[in-house]
Design a protein around this motif. Sequence first.
Motif, PDB file in Angstrom:
ATOM      1  N   VAL A 217       0.841  -1.202   0.000  1.00 34.77           N
ATOM      2  CA  VAL A 217       0.000   0.000   0.000  1.00 34.77           C
ATOM      3  C   VAL A 217       0.871   1.245   0.000  1.00 34.77           C
ATOM      4  O   VAL A 217       0.704   2.155  -0.830  1.00 34.77           O
TER       5      VAL A 217
ATOM      6  N   ALA B 161       2.873  11.668 -10.009  1.00 36.91           N
ATOM      7  CA  ALA B 161       2.029  12.855 -10.048  1.00 36.91           C
ATOM      8  C   ALA B 161       2.853  14.118  -9.990  1.00 36.91           C
ATOM      9  O   ALA B 161       2.462  15.141 -10.549  1.00 36.91           O
TER      10      ALA B 161
ATOM     11  N   ASP C 263       3.396  15.324 -13.329  1.00 37.15           N
ATOM     12  CA  ASP C 263       2.209  15.806 -14.020  1.00 37.15           C
ATOM     13  C   ASP C 263       1.659  17.075 -13.406  1.00 37.15           C
ATOM     14  O   ASP C 263       0.683  17.622 -13.899  1.00 37.15           O
TER      15      ASP C 263
ATOM     16  N   VAL D 260       2.757   1.683  -3.375  1.00 38.65           N
ATOM     17  CA  VAL D 260       1.935   2.183  -4.481  1.00 38.65           C
ATOM     18  C   VAL D 260       1.651   3.665  -4.309  1.00 38.65           C
ATOM     19  O   VAL D 260       1.729   4.444  -5.261  1.00 38.65           O
ATOM     20  N   GLU D 261       1.355   4.070  -3.067  1.00 38.18           N
ATOM     21  CA  GLU D 261       1.091   5.496  -2.837  1.00 38.18           C
ATOM     22  C   GLU D 261       2.323   6.337  -3.166  1.00 38.18           C
ATOM     23  O   GLU D 261       2.223   7.381  -3.808  1.00 38.18           O
TER      24      GLU D 261
ATOM     25  N   ALA E  68       2.695   6.575  -6.880  1.00 39.20           N
ATOM     26  CA  ALA E  68       1.708   7.470  -7.486  1.00 39.20           C
ATOM     27  C   ALA E  68       2.097   8.921  -7.263  1.00 39.20           C
ATOM     28  O   ALA E  68       2.012   9.754  -8.178  1.00 39.20           O
ATOM     29  N   LEU E  69       2.546   9.228  -6.053  1.00 38.19           N
ATOM     30  CA  LEU E  69       2.921  10.617  -5.780  1.00 38.19           C
ATOM     31  C   LEU E  69       4.142  11.008  -6.605  1.00 38.19           C
ATOM     32  O   LEU E  69       4.241  12.143  -7.084  1.00 38.19           O
TER      33      LEU E  69
END
Lengths: 101, 182
Positions: free
Chosen positions: B98, B109, B112, B101-102, B105-106
């Motif tokens: 968990v 991001a 982006d 993955v977080e 993702a950060l």
Amino acid sequence: MTVPTAHVYALGAALFALGVAGFLVRRNLLVVFLSLELMFNGAIVTLLGAARARATAEPSTFALFVIFLAAVEVSVGLALVIALFRLRRSVDSDAAASLRG
Amino acid sequence: MAEALFYALALTALYGAGNVIARRHALVAAVHLALTLFALSGIYLLLGSPLLAFLNLLVYAGAILVLFLFVIMLLDLRRDEPWPLDLRGKLGPAAAFVLGVEALALAFASGDGGEGPAYRETTDQSGEILFGQYLFPFEISGLLLLLGIVAVLVLARRGPRPAPPSSEGTAGVPEPMAQAHP
């Protein structure tokens, strides 16, 4: 709407991660499949975040393929669960341990 | 306004997702998945993809979830999984995944970054991409659905019918089960 893309990605990742946690922890095969659905939805949210960040409809069209795949996966998976239930009278994933080394 | 709605729907979706994996009974978990799906449809709408929001309701909340509910009620589980769950040796890997993955993702991001532009796609755009650039994958996924149907039919067959009718009652599940899923 002016939500940062990072927050959309974080939501997608959180859904995916919750799905993985459920997939790893639960023994009831039906709940395991529900967790798989959570993972699919996390992927879709991430794709939509990418579609918005790049202002192109391509990623969200790809998300349609995720839904197609989920539909096939669920029907085959549930058929397997029912087959296992007929065989072992249980949907516990530990009931299918005949191949354990 | 829309921002507040997004965060409210996101929290609802996460609440439902948490309940999916934390509730003992599969039926309760499935209903919470319905809550998550409805919230996510709202989020898809806010993210500018009305087609996906509609299809999510139609296919996910409509077809897939109802299939789940049918199977859960059909199996009528007597023996539940042991509760509270035996988490020895499972919680560590799950938590590590968990967090991993977080973090990933950060990290993605941050590249982006910034606020998303106001974006709204039309069904025209999706259709042109689906039937233009992605026509072949689209046809392949149709084939995949057909294969899924065939596979389910094969799996649902009761096999060669057992010769002695006396053994029917002990091992057998009532006949309608064979037709219960598409």
